[in-house]
Design an enzyme around this catalytic site. Structure first.
Site, short mmCIF file in Angstrom:
data_model
loop_
_atom_site.label_atom_id
_atom_site.label_comp_id
_atom_site.label_asym_id
_atom_site.label_seq_id
_atom_site.Cartn_x
_atom_site.Cartn_y
_atom_site.Cartn_z
CG HIS B 320 -14.89 9.72 3.17
ND1 HIS B 320 -13.58 9.63 3.70
CD2 HIS B 320 -15.24 11.00 3.55
CE1 HIS B 320 -13.05 10.72 4.39
NE2 HIS B 320 -14.04 11.47 4.44
N GLY B 321 -17.06 5.63 1.96
CA GLY B 321 -17.81 4.83 1.51
C GLY B 321 -17.45 3.81 0.82
#
Lengths: 347, 474
Positions: B320-321
């Site tokens: 996700h990041g």
């Protein structure tokens, strides 16, 4: 899709196309001003030209038939009466040009285009006389600070709020970022209107304005960064500042210019924006310029990392080379706070 | 170009009729839809069109080698090369600066940063590419024709933020022209209209008015406001992300294609395992099939199962990041899933009752399980949303803070949050019944009602533009 309610209803592509066409035409006819507004917010190019070339005459036509009434009624019900304003009416920022004094003389172009460099910066712009002394803030009656502007203002405001809280300063910070806005397209977002509204809504003692990231547009037909562009930009800074200050001579506007950006076209534009804000200061009592660009640069050049007072190197900028990172925003927040403490007693 | 904009409306209004007009002539339709998809992608940043094209060519080459060579060594080498390339691109664009900055920060070094903007959708099309070459290697998917694979990789409805569609689901739909007489338009309109409302009315409003102020300056808010912001973010991220994939599924249906569902009322889940069957379902099954099971799944005993769960969720978090907050988010889910799995045997060993006494009604037990699950998910969302770990802990700390509030929790906000959660409890067939009612309306009434809805959404959103979709960053 669940089959528990029987087979899924289907239709033909032709009929589907008809429904979509009717829906889009209905939405367009009832919302022509909103479409013009959306077009004005698009980047320059054939799509924008095509849309505006189509939507503007349609907006005039819809106006004749009063087709915008449902939208304006909805806006009034929802409390944002001007949100669908198109560009056929003169914005307040443009109207201000008629009532304001002649624009201040803009400074000459930045010799090297680097804001904050010794050549470009005038660190102590002459201040206009103020209308009244600032009020004394106490813990019981803290200083009301509104941090606003474009996306640059968001993290700056949040970090200023943190610093104020951490140091128990008698101040209350409210952050109201208006992402994607600027002074060069008042038909998209009119900061003069916004300033008057914010002043009425929040009654701040101090407004911190952080703006400039979206202002790479021509002004009144003048090329970005030209002297005429600079003069008009300075006039708009004055107009918005007056709208913030109107009605409260004790109120101050601290206008923080954008930082030194990484890429070439923006370096010159941001430098001119800082020049324009500086040029506006002497003409508006209560307007202050905060130089963020210089202290957050590496001798006038862009830098990713900054060193905090404790000696820690902080990755201070985001990927885009324009915005500060969340951690890095503490630097402009501190600069703004120091500027405030020059005028206000904050403990 | 994002869906709820005038630009996209213009684009789609042109592409849809042309697509159906060309559909019977597949030789024309294929290059047309490919060109339209590349135009859509180039509208975000044309530079990264080359990355998408390069990824497509490389993965198709690898799949061709895998499909046509019989030597296991060659097939494996092609698979490893493709996966390395895919993950390498993801690593360079998404993680290199994160690790460089972490090293710089901890060791006081000055490793230069690339500052490359994350190409929109790279995480999604990379995962699709990996699933394609792996499935060809496993013999579960036939080698696609190059143009078909290129369309699958770039098809604009799912290109930017999913759902993550598998080649085996999409490519067979390219075998012949789609039937223009069987368009589930009512479902498509329902998904698109619902997506617009979820994104532009619910998500953007809660995000702007409640979540951003609290996560921006947690110390300024009391416990009630902080708690509402935590609940608000749970609603915001659901409405934001599910809106995008709903619209993607709806747009694909209008073009004649079916995508898998991506959300199924996730906040009604009774356990974290149940939550992951309902949240971002196409990512969950991707992680299960291409990460968890290859790691060994639950085949190697309890400890290995927990290890595999943790690794899968930590890597899912990192997907996700590139930030520690996402790692912690994944860690909370990993620990939660392991605890759920371990609890019966641990309780048994410790002589705890493994089930609550029978006299408590099942409905109460179920409600309690749902409430606990929802709050664990909300706890994890705090780390997902916070800009850094210290802010996440500051938010959690403020949950117990007293003092006056700032007035950001208004009745409207509370009502919107409650309504968005309550909608998940509607009976499963509600949408289908509404669709059936809609198709009984005359065509003009259908069109005008949809047009009126667009007007209302535009008015409620206030004409301030659409906030970027949260999952565009991933």
């Amino acid at each position: 899709m669940s089959e528990e309610n029987g087979p899924e209803p289907v239709t033909t592509a032709r009929q589907t196309g008809r429904v979509i066409r009717i829906a889009l035409v209905t939405a367009l006819l009832l919302n022509t001003a909103g479409v013009v507004r959306a077009g004005l917010g698009m980047p320059s190019g054939p799509t924008r030209d095509l849309l505006l070339g189509f939507a503007r005459p349609l907006d005039s036509f819809a106006g004749l038939l009063d087709l915008n009434r449902p939208r304006s009624s909805l806006d009034a019900m929802l409390g944002h009466p001007d949100s669908a304003t198109g560009d056929d009416r003169q914005t307040h920022l443009e109207q201000d040009a008629d009532r304001l004094q002649p624009p201040a003389q803009a400074p000459p172009p930045a010799p090297d285009g680097a804001p904050g460099s010794p050549a470009a910066a005038d660190p102590q712009p002459r201040l206009a006389p103020v209308g009244a002394e600032v009020r004394h803030a106490t813990a019981a009656d803290p200083l009301r600070i509104l941090v606003t502007g474009d996306s640059l203002s968001d993290f700056d405001g949040q970090q200023l709020s943190r610093v104020v809280a951490a140091e128990h300063l008698p101040a209350k910070v409210r952050v109201q970022a208006r992402n994607g806005t600027g002074l060069t397209q008042p038909s998209v977002f009119d900061w003069s209107d916004e300033a008057a509204q914010d002043a009425a809504d929040f009654d701040p003692d101090v407004v911190i304005m952080v703006l400039g990231a979206n202002d790479g547009w021509p002004l009144e037909g003048h090329d970005v960064g030209s002297n005429a562009w600079n003069q008009e930009y300075a006039r708009r800074v004055e107009a918005v500042s007056r709208d913030f200050i109107a009605g409260d001579p004790q109120r101050r506007v601290y206008w923080a210019g954008p930082p030194v950006p990484r890429s070439a076209p923006w370096i010159h534009i941001f430098a001119r924006i800082n020049d324009a804000v500086r040029a506006a200061v002497p003409n508006v009592p209560g307007l202050r310029y905060v130089d963020v660009a210089g202290p957050t640069s590496d001798h006038g050049s862009y830098t990713d990392y900054l060193t905090d007072p404790a000696g820690h190197r902080i990755l201070a900028r985001q990927h885009d080379g324009i915005h500060f990172s969340f951690a890095g925003s503490v630097f402009p927040a501190r600069i703004i706070l120091t500027a405030l403490q020059g005028e206000y007693s904050l403990g | 170009m994002i869906f709820p904009t005038v630009q996209f409306a213009l684009f789609f209004a042109l592409v849809l009729p042309l697509s159906w007009a060309l559909m019977p002539r597949q030789r024309l339709w294929r290059p047309f839809i490919l060109a339209a998809s590349y135009y859509f992608y180039a509208a975000a940043d044309w530079h990264y069109v080359f990355l998408l094209a390069g990824s497509t060519v490389a993965n198709q080459l690898a799949a061709t080698v895998i499909a046509r060579r019989s030597a296991a060594k060659v097939r494996n080498a092609a698979l490893v090369a493709a996966i390395t390339l895919d993950l390498g691109a993801l690593g360079v664009f998404k993680y290199l600066d994160f690790f460089s900055a972490s090293v710089n920060s901890s060791l006081g070094l000055s490793i230069g940063l690339l500052h490359w903007v994350l190409p929109v959708g790279v995480s999604f099309y990379t995962f699709q590419a990996i699933s394609y070459v792996v499935d060809v290697h496993r013999g579960r998917t036939a080698l696609a024709r190059p143009l078909d694979y290129a369309i699958y990789a770039s098809f604009f409805p799912h290109l930017v933020a999913g759902p993550i569609v598998r080649a085996s689901e999409f490519i067979p739909q390219l075998a012949g022209p789609r039937d223009p007489n069987r368009i589930p338009a009512a479902r498509a309109f329902g998904l698109i209209a619902g997506g617009l409302v979820k994104k532009m009315v619910v998500a953007d409003m809660i995000g702007t008015k409640l979540v951003e102020p609290v996560f921006g300056t947690p110390q300024a808010h009391n416990g009630t406001e902080t708690l509402m912001a935590v609940y608000g973010y749970a609603v915001q991220i659901y409405c934001d992300f599910s809106a995008y994939t709903d619209m993607a599924i709806g747009l694909a249906l209008l073009l004649g294609f079916r995508f898998p569902d991506n959300f199924d009322r996730p906040y009604t889940a009774r356990s974290l395992q149940d939550f992951w069957r309902r949240w971002h379902m196409t990512l969950s099954r991707w992680l299960r099939d291409y990460l968890y099971i290859p790691l060994g799944g639950n085949r190697g005993g309890s400890l290995k199962t927990y290890r595999n769960l943790m690794m899968t969720m930590l890597l899912g978090g990192l997907w996700h990041g590139a930030a520690w907050t996402f790692v912690i988010w994944g860690g909370i889910h990993g620990v939660g899933l392991a605890v759920e799995r371990a609890w019966p045997s641990v309780a048994n060993a410790m002589r705890f009752p493994t089930s609550v006494p029978a006299r408590i009604p099942q409905s109460v037990k179920t409600a309690a399980a749902r409430i606990v699950t929802f709050h664990v998910v909300c706890l994890a969302w705090v780390f997902f949303r916070a800009p850094d770990v210290s802010t996440a802990f500051a938010v959690l700390g403020r949950l117990f803070a007293g003092g006056p509030g700032t007035g950001i929790v208004t009745p409207t906000i509370v009502l919107v949050i409650a309504a968005a959660l309550a909608v998940q409890w509607l009976p499963r067939g509600t949408g289908a019944r509404l669709q059936k009612a809609f198709v009984t309306l005359p065509v003009y009434a259908q069109g005008i009602s949809l047009g009126a809805l667009l007007l209302v959404v535009a008015a409620v959103s206030g004409g301030q533009g659409v906030a970027p979709f949260i999952y565009f960053r991933f």
